[in-house]
Design a protein around this motif. Structure first.
Motif, PDB file in Angstrom:
ATOM      1  N   ASN A 145       0.791  -1.218  -0.162  1.00  0.00           N
ATOM      2  CA  ASN A 145      -0.017   0.033   0.134  1.00  0.00           C
ATOM      3  C   ASN A 145       0.878   1.391   0.021  1.00  0.00           C
ATOM      4  OD1 ASN A 145      -2.411  -1.333   0.246  1.00  0.00           O
ATOM      5  ND2 ASN A 145      -2.300  -1.776   2.526  1.00  0.00           N
ATOM      6  N   GLY A 146       2.088   0.832   0.008  1.00  0.00           N
ATOM      7  CA  GLY A 146       3.028   2.245   0.007  1.00  0.00           C
ATOM      8  C   GLY A 146       2.749   3.397  -0.767  1.00  0.00           C
ATOM      9  N   ALA A 147       2.573   3.316  -2.055  1.00  0.00           N
ATOM     10  CA  ALA A 147       2.309   4.296  -3.191  1.00  0.00           C
ATOM     11  C   ALA A 147       0.920   4.904  -2.772  1.00  0.00           C
ATOM     12  CB  ALA A 147       2.062   3.444  -4.559  1.00  0.00           C
ATOM     13  N   LYS A 148       0.034   4.135  -2.421  1.00  0.00           N
ATOM     14  CA  LYS A 148      -1.207   4.804  -1.996  1.00  0.00           C
ATOM     15  C   LYS A 148      -0.913   5.681  -0.872  1.00  0.00           C
ATOM     16  CE  LYS A 148      -4.328   1.288  -3.595  1.00  0.00           C
ATOM     17  NZ  LYS A 148      -5.130  -0.060  -3.229  1.00  0.00           N
ATOM     18  N   ILE A 149      -0.355   5.356   0.211  1.00  0.00           N
ATOM     19  CA  ILE A 149      -0.070   5.877   1.569  1.00  0.00           C
ATOM     20  C   ILE A 149       0.631   7.200   1.055  1.00  0.00           C
ATOM     21  CG2 ILE A 149       1.058   5.624   3.969  1.00  0.00           C
ATOM     22  CD1 ILE A 149       0.287   2.603   3.784  1.00  0.00           C
ATOM     23  N   PHE A 150       1.621   6.963   0.203  1.00  0.00           N
ATOM     24  CA  PHE A 150       2.433   8.154  -0.079  1.00  0.00           C
ATOM     25  C   PHE A 150       1.805   8.887  -0.760  1.00  0.00           C
ATOM     26  CE2 PHE A 150       5.333  10.523  -2.775  1.00  0.00           C
ATOM     27  CZ  PHE A 150       6.409  10.714  -2.225  1.00  0.00           C
ATOM     28  N   SER A 151       0.836   8.762  -1.808  1.00  0.00           N
ATOM     29  CA  SER A 151       0.024   9.584  -2.474  1.00  0.00           C
ATOM     30  C   SER A 151      -1.065  10.536  -1.597  1.00  0.00           C
ATOM     31  CB  SER A 151      -0.865   8.857  -3.516  1.00  0.00           C
ATOM     32  OG  SER A 151      -1.679   9.912  -3.967  1.00  0.00           O
ATOM     33  N   ALA A 152      -1.453   9.856  -0.574  1.00  0.00           N
ATOM     34  CA  ALA A 152      -2.466  10.542   0.365  1.00  0.00           C
ATOM     35  C   ALA A 152      -1.889  11.385   1.638  1.00  0.00           C
ATOM     36  CB  ALA A 152      -3.257   9.144   1.118  1.00  0.00           C
ATOM     37  N   ASN A 153      -0.367  11.066   1.756  1.00  0.00           N
ATOM     38  CA  ASN A 153       0.152  11.606   2.889  1.00  0.00           C
ATOM     39  C   ASN A 153       1.377  12.595   2.482  1.00  0.00           C
ATOM     40  OD1 ASN A 153      -1.565  10.648   5.602  1.00  0.00           O
ATOM     41  ND2 ASN A 153      -1.048   8.685   4.256  1.00  0.00           N
ATOM     42  N   CYS A 154       2.035  12.102   1.585  1.00  0.00           N
ATOM     43  CA  CYS A 154       3.310  12.484   1.306  1.00  0.00           C
ATOM     44  C   CYS A 154       3.637  13.459   0.197  1.00  0.00           C
ATOM     45  CB  CYS A 154       4.538  11.347   1.391  1.00  0.00           C
ATOM     46  SG  CYS A 154       4.357  10.487   2.848  1.00  0.00           S
ATOM     47  N   ALA A 155       2.958  12.967  -0.831  1.00  0.00           N
ATOM     48  CA  ALA A 155       3.161  13.545  -2.288  1.00  0.00           C
ATOM     49  C   ALA A 155       2.848  14.912  -2.240  1.00  0.00           C
ATOM     50  CB  ALA A 155       2.222  12.762  -3.390  1.00  0.00           C
ATOM     51  N   SER A 156       2.161  15.605  -1.375  1.00  0.00           N
ATOM     52  CA  SER A 156       1.871  17.111  -1.507  1.00  0.00           C
ATOM     53  C   SER A 156       3.217  17.953  -1.218  1.00  0.00           C
ATOM     54  CB  SER A 156       0.683  17.545  -0.393  1.00  0.00           C
ATOM     55  OG  SER A 156       1.123  17.008   1.059  1.00  0.00           O
ATOM     56  N   CYS A 157       4.103  17.419  -0.529  1.00  0.00           N
ATOM     57  CA  CYS A 157       5.346  18.017  -0.241  1.00  0.00           C
ATOM     58  C   CYS A 157       6.317  17.227  -1.119  1.00  0.00           C
ATOM     59  CB  CYS A 157       5.689  17.990   1.374  1.00  0.00           C
ATOM     60  SG  CYS A 157       4.680  19.067   2.426  1.00  0.00           S
ATOM     61  N   HIS A 158       6.206  16.016  -1.291  1.00  0.00           N
ATOM     62  CA  HIS A 158       7.409  15.191  -1.783  1.00  0.00           C
ATOM     63  C   HIS A 158       6.878  14.627  -3.365  1.00  0.00           C
ATOM     64  CE1 HIS A 158       9.852  15.390   1.561  1.00  0.00           C
ATOM     65  NE2 HIS A 158       8.870  14.886   2.263  1.00  0.00           N
ATOM     66  N   ILE A 159       6.111  15.328  -3.887  1.00  0.00           N
ATOM     67  CA  ILE A 159       5.738  14.706  -5.257  1.00  0.00           C
ATOM     68  C   ILE A 159       6.866  14.497  -6.188  1.00  0.00           C
ATOM     69  CG2 ILE A 159       5.474  17.116  -6.463  1.00  0.00           C
ATOM     70  CD1 ILE A 159       2.735  15.737  -7.770  1.00  0.00           C
ATOM     71  N   GLY A 160       6.829  13.476  -6.819  1.00  0.00           N
ATOM     72  CA  GLY A 160       8.005  12.756  -7.573  1.00  0.00           C
ATOM     73  C   GLY A 160       9.209  12.665  -6.982  1.00  0.00           C
ATOM     74  N   GLY A 161       9.330  12.728  -5.687  1.00  0.00           N
ATOM     75  CA  GLY A 161      10.417  12.460  -4.852  1.00  0.00           C
ATOM     76  C   GLY A 161      11.182  13.950  -4.570  1.00  0.00           C
ATOM     77  N   GLY A 162      10.657  14.841  -4.831  1.00  0.00           N
ATOM     78  CA  GLY A 162      11.039  16.140  -4.443  1.00  0.00           C
ATOM     79  C   GLY A 162      10.810  16.415  -3.278  1.00  0.00           C
ATOM     80  N   ASN A 163      11.188  17.829  -2.847  1.00  0.00           N
ATOM     81  CA  ASN A 163      10.627  18.554  -1.735  1.00  0.00           C
ATOM     82  C   ASN A 163      10.311  20.109  -2.051  1.00  0.00           C
ATOM     83  OD1 ASN A 163      10.614  19.919   0.978  1.00  0.00           O
ATOM     84  ND2 ASN A 163      11.968  18.194   1.675  1.00  0.00           N
ATOM     85  N   ILE A 164       8.893  20.321  -1.787  1.00  0.00           N
ATOM     86  CA  ILE A 164       8.469  21.661  -2.162  1.00  0.00           C
ATOM     87  C   ILE A 164       8.963  22.698  -1.109  1.00  0.00           C
ATOM     88  CG2 ILE A 164       6.649  20.841  -3.379  1.00  0.00           C
ATOM     89  CD1 ILE A 164       4.831  21.853  -1.228  1.00  0.00           C
ATOM     90  N   LEU A 165       9.364  22.295   0.279  1.00  0.00           N
ATOM     91  CA  LEU A 165       9.713  23.223   1.270  1.00  0.00           C
ATOM     92  C   LEU A 165      11.252  23.445   1.280  1.00  0.00           C
ATOM     93  CD1 LEU A 165       7.218  21.735   3.886  1.00  0.00           C
ATOM     94  CD2 LEU A 165       7.094  23.779   2.459  1.00  0.00           C
ATOM     95  N   VAL A 166      11.995  22.321   1.290  1.00  0.00           N
ATOM     96  CA  VAL A 166      13.575  22.601   1.295  1.00  0.00           C
ATOM     97  C   VAL A 166      14.045  21.694   0.072  1.00  0.00           C
ATOM     98  CG1 VAL A 166      15.685  22.191   2.760  1.00  0.00           C
ATOM     99  CG2 VAL A 166      13.376  22.483   3.723  1.00  0.00           C
TER     100      VAL A 166
END
Length: 114
Positions: free
Chosen positions: A30-51
């Motif tokens: 479920n890792g991709a689903k969990i990432f999409s729901a909880n992490c992708a807003s800041c880490h989309i495509g493995g990036g980091n929108i804050l730092v």
């Protein structure tokens, strides 16, 4: 100690499942689903929108998670559980299994270069 044993057991099970039955591991993760729901807003495509330099790429993970003095997967699990700086902790939002799933997903994607 109990939590460490649980994490170790889950990591071993995930490792064995991934390398013994790769298609099954992909279906049950479920890792991709969990990432999409909880992490992708800041880490989309493995990036980091804050730092910008603190991405989820393999080199950045090695550099910025090195202070955990452990292997990459354990360091990612610790980061997801406890957060750091701008990243919030997820230990009260995700189950230990979900944390392991998303950490394994991030580790795998980092190894593949996102």
């Amino acid at each position: 100690m109990r939590r460490l044993l649980l994490i170790l057991f889950l990591a071993i099970a995930l490792f064995q499942l991934t390398f013994t039955y790769p298609a099954l591991a992909a279906e049950t993760s479920n890792g991709a689903k969990i990432f999409s729901a909880n992490c992708a807003s800041c880490h989309i495509g493995g990036g980091n929108i804050l730092v910008a330099e603190k991405t989820l790429n393999k080199e950045a993970l090695s550099k910025y998670l090195a202070d955990y003095n452990t292997d990459s997967l354990q360091a990612i699990i610790h980061q997801v559980q406890n957060g750091k700086n701008a990243m919030p902790p997820f230990k009260n939002k995700l189950t230990p299994e979900e944390i392991l799933d998303v950490a394994a997903y991030v580790f795998q994607k980092a190894e593949q270069g996102w």
